[in-house]
Design a protein around this motif. Structure first.
Motif, PDB file in Angstrom:
ATOM      1  N   TYR A 106       0.825  -1.210   0.000  1.00 46.86           N
ATOM      2  CA  TYR A 106       0.000   0.000   0.000  1.00 46.86           C
ATOM      3  C   TYR A 106       0.862   1.265   0.000  1.00 46.86           C
ATOM      4  O   TYR A 106       0.549   2.240  -0.674  1.00 46.86           O
ATOM      5  CB  TYR A 106      -0.929  -0.013   1.213  1.00 46.86           C
ATOM      6  N   LEU A 107       1.958   1.241   0.758  1.00 44.07           N
ATOM      7  CA  LEU A 107       2.805   2.423   0.880  1.00 44.07           C
ATOM      8  C   LEU A 107       3.887   2.513  -0.194  1.00 44.07           C
ATOM      9  O   LEU A 107       4.644   3.485  -0.211  1.00 44.07           O
ATOM     10  CB  LEU A 107       3.456   2.445   2.268  1.00 44.07           C
ATOM     11  N   ALA A 108       3.966   1.526  -1.071  1.00 46.32           N
ATOM     12  CA  ALA A 108       4.988   1.540  -2.123  1.00 46.32           C
ATOM     13  C   ALA A 108       4.709   2.665  -3.115  1.00 46.32           C
ATOM     14  O   ALA A 108       3.557   3.005  -3.388  1.00 46.32           O
ATOM     15  CB  ALA A 108       5.012   0.202  -2.846  1.00 46.32           C
ATOM     16  N   LYS A 109       5.774   3.232  -3.647  1.00 41.29           N
ATOM     17  CA  LYS A 109       5.630   4.318  -4.617  1.00 41.29           C
ATOM     18  C   LYS A 109       5.099   3.805  -5.950  1.00 41.29           C
ATOM     19  O   LYS A 109       4.312   4.458  -6.604  1.00 41.29           O
ATOM     20  CB  LYS A 109       6.977   5.002  -4.829  1.00 41.29           C
ATOM     21  N   ARG A 110       5.554   2.617  -6.323  1.00 38.55           N
ATOM     22  CA  ARG A 110       5.096   2.027  -7.575  1.00 38.55           C
ATOM     23  C   ARG A 110       3.831   1.220  -7.347  1.00 38.55           C
ATOM     24  O   ARG A 110       3.422   0.972  -6.219  1.00 38.55           O
ATOM     25  CB  ARG A 110       6.179   1.103  -8.142  1.00 38.55           C
ATOM     26  N   ASP A 111       3.255   0.776  -8.437  1.00 38.58           N
ATOM     27  CA  ASP A 111       2.051  -0.038  -8.382  1.00 38.58           C
ATOM     28  C   ASP A 111       2.346  -1.435  -7.848  1.00 38.58           C
ATOM     29  O   ASP A 111       1.589  -1.995  -7.075  1.00 38.58           O
ATOM     30  CB  ASP A 111       1.462  -0.124  -9.790  1.00 38.58           C
ATOM     31  N   ARG A 112       3.500  -1.978  -8.254  1.00 35.16           N
ATOM     32  CA  ARG A 112       3.896  -3.324  -7.843  1.00 35.16           C
ATOM     33  C   ARG A 112       5.068  -3.262  -6.876  1.00 35.16           C
ATOM     34  O   ARG A 112       5.855  -2.331  -6.890  1.00 35.16           O
ATOM     35  CB  ARG A 112       4.322  -4.138  -9.059  1.00 35.16           C
ATOM     36  N   LEU A 113       5.180  -4.302  -6.046  1.00 36.40           N
ATOM     37  CA  LEU A 113       6.251  -4.376  -5.063  1.00 36.40           C
ATOM     38  C   LEU A 113       7.067  -5.638  -5.319  1.00 36.40           C
ATOM     39  O   LEU A 113       6.507  -6.721  -5.499  1.00 36.40           O
ATOM     40  CB  LEU A 113       5.671  -4.421  -3.647  1.00 36.40           C
ATOM     41  N   LEU A 114       8.399  -5.498  -5.341  1.00 35.34           N
ATOM     42  CA  LEU A 114       9.265  -6.657  -5.517  1.00 35.34           C
ATOM     43  C   LEU A 114       9.252  -7.521  -4.268  1.00 35.34           C
ATOM     44  O   LEU A 114       9.225  -7.014  -3.144  1.00 35.34           O
ATOM     45  CB  LEU A 114      10.707  -6.208  -5.799  1.00 35.34           C
ATOM     46  N   LYS A 115       9.293  -8.815  -4.471  1.00 38.21           N
ATOM     47  CA  LYS A 115       9.255  -9.766  -3.353  1.00 38.21           C
ATOM     48  C   LYS A 115      10.507  -9.639  -2.485  1.00 38.21           C
ATOM     49  O   LYS A 115      10.454  -9.828  -1.273  1.00 38.21           O
ATOM     50  CB  LYS A 115       9.132 -11.179  -3.916  1.00 38.21           C
ATOM     51  N   GLY A 127       4.942 -13.163 -12.116  1.00 32.15           N
ATOM     52  CA  GLY A 127       6.185 -13.921 -12.177  1.00 32.15           C
ATOM     53  C   GLY A 127       6.173 -14.863 -13.354  1.00 32.15           C
ATOM     54  O   GLY A 127       5.547 -14.590 -14.378  1.00 32.15           O
ATOM     55  N   SER A 128       6.841 -15.993 -13.185  1.00 29.08           N
ATOM     56  CA  SER A 128       6.896 -16.973 -14.264  1.00 29.08           C
ATOM     57  C   SER A 128       6.387 -18.314 -13.745  1.00 29.08           C
ATOM     58  O   SER A 128       6.429 -18.599 -12.549  1.00 29.08           O
ATOM     59  CB  SER A 128       8.324 -17.110 -14.774  1.00 29.08           C
ATOM     60  N   LYS A 129       5.937 -19.137 -14.686  1.00 26.27           N
ATOM     61  CA  LYS A 129       5.372 -20.432 -14.332  1.00 26.27           C
ATOM     62  C   LYS A 129       6.149 -21.528 -15.044  1.00 26.27           C
ATOM     63  O   LYS A 129       6.386 -21.459 -16.239  1.00 26.27           O
ATOM     64  CB  LYS A 129       3.900 -20.496 -14.737  1.00 26.27           C
ATOM     65  N   THR A 130       6.538 -22.542 -14.273  1.00 27.34           N
ATOM     66  CA  THR A 130       7.124 -23.737 -14.868  1.00 27.34           C
ATOM     67  C   THR A 130       6.054 -24.822 -14.868  1.00 27.34           C
ATOM     68  O   THR A 130       4.915 -24.565 -14.464  1.00 27.34           O
ATOM     69  CB  THR A 130       8.362 -24.205 -14.084  1.00 27.34           C
ATOM     70  N   SER A 131       6.418 -26.002 -15.264  1.00 28.81           N
ATOM     71  CA  SER A 131       5.423 -27.067 -15.299  1.00 28.81           C
ATOM     72  C   SER A 131       5.000 -27.490 -13.895  1.00 28.81           C
ATOM     73  O   SER A 131       3.923 -28.054 -13.708  1.00 28.81           O
ATOM     74  CB  SER A 131       5.969 -28.271 -16.060  1.00 28.81           C
ATOM     75  N   GLN A 132       5.846 -27.242 -12.891  1.00 30.24           N
ATOM     76  CA  GLN A 132       5.506 -27.665 -11.537  1.00 30.24           C
ATOM     77  C   GLN A 132       4.948 -26.560 -10.650  1.00 30.24           C
ATOM     78  O   GLN A 132       4.063 -26.786  -9.843  1.00 30.24           O
ATOM     79  CB  GLN A 132       6.739 -28.257 -10.845  1.00 30.24           C
ATOM     80  N   LYS A 133       5.483 -25.331 -10.741  1.00 33.61           N
ATOM     81  CA  LYS A 133       5.052 -24.301  -9.794  1.00 33.61           C
ATOM     82  C   LYS A 133       5.235 -22.902 -10.351  1.00 33.61           C
ATOM     83  O   LYS A 133       5.856 -22.700 -11.383  1.00 33.61           O
ATOM     84  CB  LYS A 133       5.800 -24.441  -8.467  1.00 33.61           C
ATOM     85  N   TRP A 134       4.680 -21.944  -9.607  1.00 32.19           N
ATOM     86  CA  TRP A 134       4.817 -20.528  -9.932  1.00 32.19           C
ATOM     87  C   TRP A 134       6.015 -19.954  -9.195  1.00 32.19           C
ATOM     88  O   TRP A 134       6.271 -20.301  -8.053  1.00 32.19           O
ATOM     89  CB  TRP A 134       3.579 -19.762  -9.463  1.00 32.19           C
ATOM     90  N   TYR A 135       6.705 -19.014  -9.836  1.00 33.21           N
ATOM     91  CA  TYR A 135       7.764 -18.246  -9.189  1.00 33.21           C
ATOM     92  C   TYR A 135       7.307 -16.792  -9.174  1.00 33.21           C
ATOM     93  O   TYR A 135       7.298 -16.128 -10.208  1.00 33.21           O
ATOM     94  CB  TYR A 135       9.093 -18.395  -9.940  1.00 33.21           C
ATOM     95  N   ILE A 136       6.917 -16.324  -8.016  1.00 40.01           N
ATOM     96  CA  ILE A 136       6.380 -14.968  -7.884  1.00 40.01           C
ATOM     97  C   ILE A 136       7.538 -14.000  -7.678  1.00 40.01           C
ATOM     98  O   ILE A 136       8.370 -14.190  -6.794  1.00 40.01           O
ATOM     99  CB  ILE A 136       5.396 -14.895  -6.700  1.00 40.01           C
ATOM    100  N   ARG A 137       7.579 -12.945  -8.487  1.00 42.73           N
ATOM    101  CA  ARG A 137       8.621 -11.922  -8.377  1.00 42.73           C
ATOM    102  C   ARG A 137       8.069 -10.596  -7.856  1.00 42.73           C
ATOM    103  O   ARG A 137       8.755  -9.881  -7.137  1.00 42.73           O
ATOM    104  CB  ARG A 137       9.271 -11.694  -9.737  1.00 42.73           C
ATOM    105  N   GLU A 138       6.845 -10.274  -8.239  1.00 40.72           N
ATOM    106  CA  GLU A 138       6.229  -9.009  -7.834  1.00 40.72           C
ATOM    107  C   GLU A 138       4.798  -9.267  -7.383  1.00 40.72           C
ATOM    108  O   GLU A 138       4.172 -10.233  -7.821  1.00 40.72           O
ATOM    109  CB  GLU A 138       6.195  -8.027  -9.005  1.00 40.72           C
TER     110      GLU A 138
END
Length: 100
Positions: free
Chosen positions: A15-24, A64-75
Motif C-alpha cells: 500500500y505504501l509503495a511508490k510504484r504499483d507493484r512491489l518486488l518480493k 512472475g513466471s510459471k514452470t510445469s511444476q510451480k509458480w515463481y512470484i517476483r512481484e
C-alpha cells in the motif's frame, strides 16, 4: 478474516509503495531485526507461502513466471479489497501485549 503479522507487513508495504507493484525481495526486511533469524531459504519459503495465502484470499495479485511444476512470484500488487484492508490497518491502533 485472520491475518498474520507478516501478511499485514506485506499488505502495508504494498500500500505504501511508490510504484504499483512491489518486488518480493523487499519483503525480506521483515526478518531484519529478528532475534532468531531463520535461514535465507526458510525466509523465502515463508514469504512465498504468505503471498500465496493472500492471493487465495483475493487481497493480492502475483506476477512472475510459471514452470510445469510451480509458480515463481517476483512481484505483487494489491487488489481493491487488499487496498481497503491495508487502509484499515493504517488507521487501526496496535494492541499492547498485556497479560490479563
Amino acid at each position: 478474516m485472520k491475518i498474520s503479522r507478516l501478511q499485514r507487513y506485506i499488505l502495508l508495504n504494498c500500500y505504501l509503495a511508490k510504484r504499483d507493484r512491489l518486488l518480493k525481495k523487499k519483503l525480506f526486511s521483515f526478518y531484519g531485526k529478528a532475534v532468531k533469524k531463520p535461514k535465507a531459504k526458510d525466509i523465502n519459503d515463508i514469504i512465498t507461502r504468505s503471498i500465496n495465502l493472500l492471493i487465495k484470499k483475493d487481497l493480492t495479485v502475483g506476477f512472475g513466471s510459471k514452470t510445469s511444476q510451480k509458480w515463481y512470484i517476483r512481484e505483487i500488487k494489491l487488489t481493491p479489497a487488499g487496498r481497503k484492508l491495508a487502509k484499515k490497518f493504517l488507521g487501526e491502533q496496535r494492541k499492547l501485549p498485556f497479560k490479563k
